[in-house]
Design an enzyme around this catalytic site. Sequence first.
Site, PDB file in Angstrom:
ATOM      1  N   TYR A  14       6.048   4.859  -2.045  1.00 42.72           N
ATOM      2  CA  TYR A  14       4.674   4.002  -1.879  1.00 42.72           C
ATOM      3  C   TYR A  14       4.172   3.412  -3.149  1.00 42.72           C
ATOM      4  O   TYR A  14       3.165   2.718  -3.138  1.00 42.72           O
ATOM      5  CB  TYR A  14       3.752   5.002  -1.165  1.00 42.72           C
ATOM      6  CG  TYR A  14       4.371   5.364   0.230  1.00 42.72           C
ATOM      7  CD1 TYR A  14       4.443   4.298   1.264  1.00 42.72           C
ATOM      8  CD2 TYR A  14       4.758   6.610   0.445  1.00 42.72           C
ATOM      9  CE1 TYR A  14       5.088   4.773   2.422  1.00 42.72           C
ATOM     10  CE2 TYR A  14       5.193   7.010   1.614  1.00 42.72           C
ATOM     11  CZ  TYR A  14       5.472   6.179   2.879  1.00 42.72           C
ATOM     12  OH  TYR A  14       5.992   6.193   4.021  1.00 42.72           O
ATOM     13  N   HIS A  19      -1.159  -0.478  -0.334  1.00 40.25           N
ATOM     14  CA  HIS A  19      -2.033   0.268   0.166  1.00 40.25           C
ATOM     15  C   HIS A  19      -2.534   1.416  -1.445  1.00 40.25           C
ATOM     16  O   HIS A  19      -3.098   1.927  -1.184  1.00 40.25           O
ATOM     17  CB  HIS A  19      -1.333   1.182   1.183  1.00 40.25           C
ATOM     18  CG  HIS A  19      -2.266   1.423   2.549  1.00 40.25           C
ATOM     19  ND1 HIS A  19      -3.438   0.701   2.523  1.00 40.25           N
ATOM     20  CD2 HIS A  19      -1.966   2.298   3.746  1.00 40.25           C
ATOM     21  CE1 HIS A  19      -4.177   1.272   3.688  1.00 40.25           C
ATOM     22  NE2 HIS A  19      -3.164   2.072   4.352  1.00 40.25           N
ATOM     23  N   PHE A  64      -1.496  11.949   3.185  1.00 39.98           N
ATOM     24  CA  PHE A  64      -1.258  10.406   3.320  1.00 39.98           C
ATOM     25  C   PHE A  64      -2.655   9.946   3.781  1.00 39.98           C
ATOM     26  O   PHE A  64      -3.543  10.493   3.966  1.00 39.98           O
ATOM     27  CB  PHE A  64      -0.162  10.159   4.640  1.00 39.98           C
ATOM     28  CG  PHE A  64       1.122  10.450   4.035  1.00 39.98           C
ATOM     29  CD1 PHE A  64       1.774   9.442   3.605  1.00 39.98           C
ATOM     30  CD2 PHE A  64       1.756  11.937   3.889  1.00 39.98           C
ATOM     31  CE1 PHE A  64       3.107   9.753   2.924  1.00 39.98           C
ATOM     32  CE2 PHE A  64       2.933  11.935   3.478  1.00 39.98           C
ATOM     33  CZ  PHE A  64       3.641  10.891   2.950  1.00 39.98           C
ATOM     34  N   ASN A  66      -4.287   8.407   5.830  1.00 38.92           N
ATOM     35  CA  ASN A  66      -5.151   8.537   7.243  1.00 38.92           C
ATOM     36  C   ASN A  66      -5.930   9.850   7.092  1.00 38.92           C
ATOM     37  O   ASN A  66      -6.806  10.305   7.929  1.00 38.92           O
ATOM     38  CB  ASN A  66      -4.330   8.405   8.544  1.00 38.92           C
ATOM     39  CG  ASN A  66      -3.803   6.873   8.473  1.00 38.92           C
ATOM     40  OD1 ASN A  66      -4.071   6.121   7.831  1.00 38.92           O
ATOM     41  ND2 ASN A  66      -3.109   6.677   9.767  1.00 38.92           N
TER      42      ASN A  66
END
Length: 183
Positions: A14, A19, A64, A66
């Site tokens: 990632y 993000h 992560f 969330n």
Amino acid sequence: MKMLVGLGNPGKKYSHTRHNIGFKVLEELARRHQIEKEESRYDAIVGHLRINQEKLLLVKPLTFMNLSGKAVRPLFNWFKLELSELLVVYDDMDLPPGTVRIRASGGTGGHKGMQSICESLGSRDFPRIRIGIGRPPGGAIDWVLGEFSESEKPLMQDAIEKAASAIECWVKSGIDASMNAYN
């Protein structure tokens, strides 16, 4: 002491996604200022540095996106901070790519990482910097977990540098000065 939280997802998979722009801003600050100490604490990597003698904690949650509040609240409590001493940097699909917006407080705009932090702290009354990544042509999940195109990269690098400068201004002169200079 102030705490700066950059939102992103952990892991190499990632590291260059839209993000993870919050992580990139922290990395720019670490490049500009010498990290005095780095530690793993409460589901986060925490870097310690100083800007004009002000101690600043750079926090990258290892949860992560969330679940970002799970890492932020224990650190916030451990260091006995006030909401005004917290600043969160994150991506925003509602802003055009490369746009930087600083606010003293506000809503979550549907951003799951911000929702998690606001819920864990029981407040939305803390400073934040949103960095525009634009609206996706398709699905939101694929967009935020996708990497910037070659044409977007220079624009986003400029936004990262501008956000880092806005944070330096916040540390030295407060959120109002940062908003006036960088919005």
